[in-house]
Design a protein around this motif. Sequence first.
Motif, mmCIF file in Angstrom:
data_model
loop_
_atom_site.group_PDB
_atom_site.id
_atom_site.type_symbol
_atom_site.label_atom_id
_atom_site.label_comp_id
_atom_site.label_asym_id
_atom_site.label_seq_id
_atom_site.Cartn_x
_atom_site.Cartn_y
_atom_site.Cartn_z
ATOM 1 N N TRP A 150 0.845 -1.199 0.000
ATOM 2 C CA TRP A 150 0.000 0.000 0.000
ATOM 3 C C TRP A 150 0.879 1.246 0.000
ATOM 4 O O TRP A 150 0.636 2.186 -0.753
ATOM 5 C CB TRP A 150 -0.903 0.019 1.247
ATOM 6 C CG TRP A 150 -2.106 -0.844 1.200
ATOM 7 C CD1 TRP A 150 -2.166 -2.172 1.468
ATOM 8 C CD2 TRP A 150 -3.447 -0.450 0.887
ATOM 9 N NE1 TRP A 150 -3.451 -2.628 1.356
ATOM 10 C CE2 TRP A 150 -4.260 -1.600 1.008
ATOM 11 C CE3 TRP A 150 -4.035 0.758 0.536
ATOM 12 C CZ2 TRP A 150 -5.637 -1.568 0.769
ATOM 13 C CZ3 TRP A 150 -5.407 0.798 0.307
ATOM 14 C CH2 TRP A 150 -6.201 -0.360 0.418
ATOM 15 N N ILE A 151 1.895 1.242 0.852
ATOM 16 C CA ILE A 151 2.788 2.396 0.972
ATOM 17 C C ILE A 151 3.512 2.655 -0.341
ATOM 18 O O ILE A 151 3.570 3.797 -0.821
ATOM 19 C CB ILE A 151 3.784 2.174 2.123
ATOM 20 C CG1 ILE A 151 3.044 2.212 3.464
ATOM 21 C CG2 ILE A 151 4.901 3.215 2.090
ATOM 22 C CD1 ILE A 151 3.860 1.709 4.630
ATOM 23 N N ASN A 152 4.072 1.608 -0.935
ATOM 24 C CA ASN A 152 4.812 1.771 -2.191
ATOM 25 C C ASN A 152 3.915 2.260 -3.314
ATOM 26 O O ASN A 152 4.309 3.117 -4.119
ATOM 27 C CB ASN A 152 5.481 0.452 -2.585
ATOM 28 C CG ASN A 152 6.636 0.087 -1.676
ATOM 29 O OD1 ASN A 152 7.166 0.938 -0.952
ATOM 30 N ND2 ASN A 152 7.027 -1.183 -1.681
ATOM 31 N N MET A 154 1.032 3.970 -3.019
ATOM 32 C CA MET A 154 0.627 5.356 -2.755
ATOM 33 C C MET A 154 1.760 6.325 -3.070
ATOM 34 O O MET A 154 1.554 7.355 -3.722
ATOM 35 C CB MET A 154 0.190 5.508 -1.300
ATOM 36 C CG MET A 154 -1.163 4.912 -0.982
ATOM 37 S SD MET A 154 -1.620 5.157 0.758
ATOM 38 C CE MET A 154 -3.358 4.686 0.717
ATOM 39 N N ARG A 155 2.951 5.986 -2.615
ATOM 40 C CA ARG A 155 4.095 6.872 -2.836
ATOM 41 C C ARG A 155 4.354 7.064 -4.329
ATOM 42 O O ARG A 155 4.582 8.182 -4.803
ATOM 43 C CB ARG A 155 5.327 6.299 -2.142
ATOM 44 C CG ARG A 155 6.560 7.188 -2.277
ATOM 45 C CD ARG A 155 7.764 6.581 -1.598
ATOM 46 N NE ARG A 155 7.642 6.629 -0.155
ATOM 47 C CZ ARG A 155 7.756 5.575 0.648
ATOM 48 N NH1 ARG A 155 7.963 4.376 0.139
ATOM 49 N NH2 ARG A 155 7.670 5.713 1.955
ATOM 50 N N ALA A 156 4.309 5.975 -5.088
ATOM 51 C CA ALA A 156 4.576 6.052 -6.521
ATOM 52 C C ALA A 156 3.522 6.879 -7.241
ATOM 53 O O ALA A 156 3.828 7.639 -8.164
ATOM 54 C CB ALA A 156 4.642 4.650 -7.121
ATOM 55 N N GLU A 157 2.268 6.767 -6.829
ATOM 56 C CA GLU A 157 1.192 7.506 -7.490
ATOM 57 C C GLU A 157 1.254 9.000 -7.163
ATOM 58 O O GLU A 157 0.967 9.841 -8.017
ATOM 59 C CB GLU A 157 -0.160 6.888 -7.121
ATOM 60 C CG GLU A 157 -0.299 5.495 -7.723
ATOM 61 C CD GLU A 157 -1.590 4.777 -7.371
ATOM 62 O OE1 GLU A 157 -2.572 5.453 -7.008
ATOM 63 O OE2 GLU A 157 -1.615 3.534 -7.470
ATOM 64 N N ILE A 158 1.651 9.329 -5.953
ATOM 65 C CA ILE A 158 1.847 10.740 -5.607
ATOM 66 C C ILE A 158 2.996 11.312 -6.431
ATOM 67 O O ILE A 158 2.895 12.419 -6.985
ATOM 68 C CB ILE A 158 2.116 10.883 -4.096
ATOM 69 C CG1 ILE A 158 0.863 10.507 -3.299
ATOM 70 C CG2 ILE A 158 2.565 12.315 -3.764
ATOM 71 C CD1 ILE A 158 1.111 10.318 -1.813
ATOM 72 N N GLU A 159 4.077 10.557 -6.552
ATOM 73 C CA GLU A 159 5.221 11.010 -7.342
ATOM 74 C C GLU A 159 4.864 11.141 -8.820
ATOM 75 O O GLU A 159 5.417 11.990 -9.532
ATOM 76 C CB GLU A 159 6.394 10.054 -7.157
ATOM 77 C CG GLU A 159 6.999 10.100 -5.753
ATOM 78 C CD GLU A 159 8.068 9.046 -5.536
ATOM 79 O OE1 GLU A 159 8.263 8.196 -6.447
ATOM 80 O OE2 GLU A 159 8.703 9.069 -4.463
ATOM 81 N N LEU A 193 0.363 5.338 7.726
ATOM 82 C CA LEU A 193 0.586 6.679 8.261
ATOM 83 C C LEU A 193 2.015 6.913 8.731
ATOM 84 O O LEU A 193 2.409 8.063 8.966
ATOM 85 C CB LEU A 193 -0.393 6.959 9.398
ATOM 86 C CG LEU A 193 -1.847 7.188 8.955
ATOM 87 C CD1 LEU A 193 -2.772 7.251 10.160
ATOM 88 C CD2 LEU A 193 -1.967 8.458 8.119
ATOM 89 N N THR A 194 2.810 5.864 8.861
ATOM 90 C CA THR A 194 4.220 6.060 9.204
ATOM 91 C C THR A 194 5.022 6.570 8.009
ATOM 92 O O THR A 194 6.109 7.117 8.186
ATOM 93 C CB THR A 194 4.871 4.763 9.713
ATOM 94 O OG1 THR A 194 4.894 3.782 8.660
ATOM 95 C CG2 THR A 194 4.139 4.211 10.925
ATOM 96 N N GLN A 195 4.473 6.397 6.787
ATOM 97 C CA GLN A 195 5.231 6.721 5.580
ATOM 98 C C GLN A 195 4.543 7.730 4.665
ATOM 99 O O GLN A 195 5.217 8.450 3.923
ATOM 100 C CB GLN A 195 5.508 5.435 4.782
ATOM 101 C CG GLN A 195 6.299 4.376 5.532
ATOM 102 C CD GLN A 195 7.712 4.829 5.846
ATOM 103 O OE1 GLN A 195 8.359 5.504 5.038
ATOM 104 N NE2 GLN A 195 8.197 4.483 7.027
ATOM 105 N N ILE A 196 3.220 7.785 4.696
ATOM 106 C CA ILE A 196 2.473 8.656 3.779
ATOM 107 C C ILE A 196 1.810 9.768 4.585
ATOM 108 O O ILE A 196 1.066 9.497 5.528
ATOM 109 C CB ILE A 196 1.396 7.858 3.005
ATOM 110 C CG1 ILE A 196 2.013 6.640 2.305
ATOM 111 C CG2 ILE A 196 0.693 8.771 2.004
ATOM 112 C CD1 ILE A 196 3.052 6.977 1.257
#
Length: 254
Positions: A150-152, A154-159, A193-196
């Motif tokens: 999930w974190i990976n 979300m991060r990629a889509e924001i980027e 929430l620790t990463q995003i």
Amino acid sequence: MNYPLINVPERTVKPRHKGITMVMDKGLSTRQAEDFLEVSGVHTDIVKLGWATSFVTPNLQAKLDIYKNAGIPVYFGGTLFEAFVIRNQFDEYRRILDKYNMEFAEVSDGSITISHEEKCEYIRKLSGQVTVISEVGSKDATKIFAPYKWINLMRAEIEAGSWKVIAEAREGGNVGIYRDSGEVREGLVDEILTQIPEETIIWEAPQKVQQVWFIKLIGTNVNLGNIAPAEVIPLETIRLGLRGDTFDHFLNQK
């Protein structure tokens, strides 16, 4: 507000980047949309025309105009995007966005299977045309992602250009970040929430108990989505500690 009341949590003001209430319109008529906005427009930040309902909605342009004239951004559900993509009609989808002067679009892959690289490429392309909101998670209850995934994602889509990422739950609130009972996958949310950053996530929370849980965890100005039109006013009272579910929560913080 209609009268003074002290010790009420402070809400962000429009146009909001956090504290967003995203409403799901599953087929309101133009008159119903007008009535909804009369009461709840001030508390509504953005409206999604659920899944692909815009394809079969009569008087679509008239309804879009009602929302836009009220200053409420509106967008087509991600399933419509997927319906065009699976039929190799992405360029036609882009023309539809232009035809209706859409300023937002949702990119999702909850019903189709595409590589995440391909999904991010759609986000990049559309972000040059509209403001993109992307959705992470599957509509298939049997597909359970590990927190790191999930974190990976979300991060990629924001980027790639997403303004916000939606944590999938469907309109029933029983998949994705929830168990089939509707119970929050608390460990998953905590890990995310620790990463995003929380202000970049819209948590789909159609059920009251889910709304209460996120408000208690993150606060008054948590982003919440898939809210039913009739539940906007009730949700705002929950955000402000003016309903039994959060009544003591905010008083104890003063």
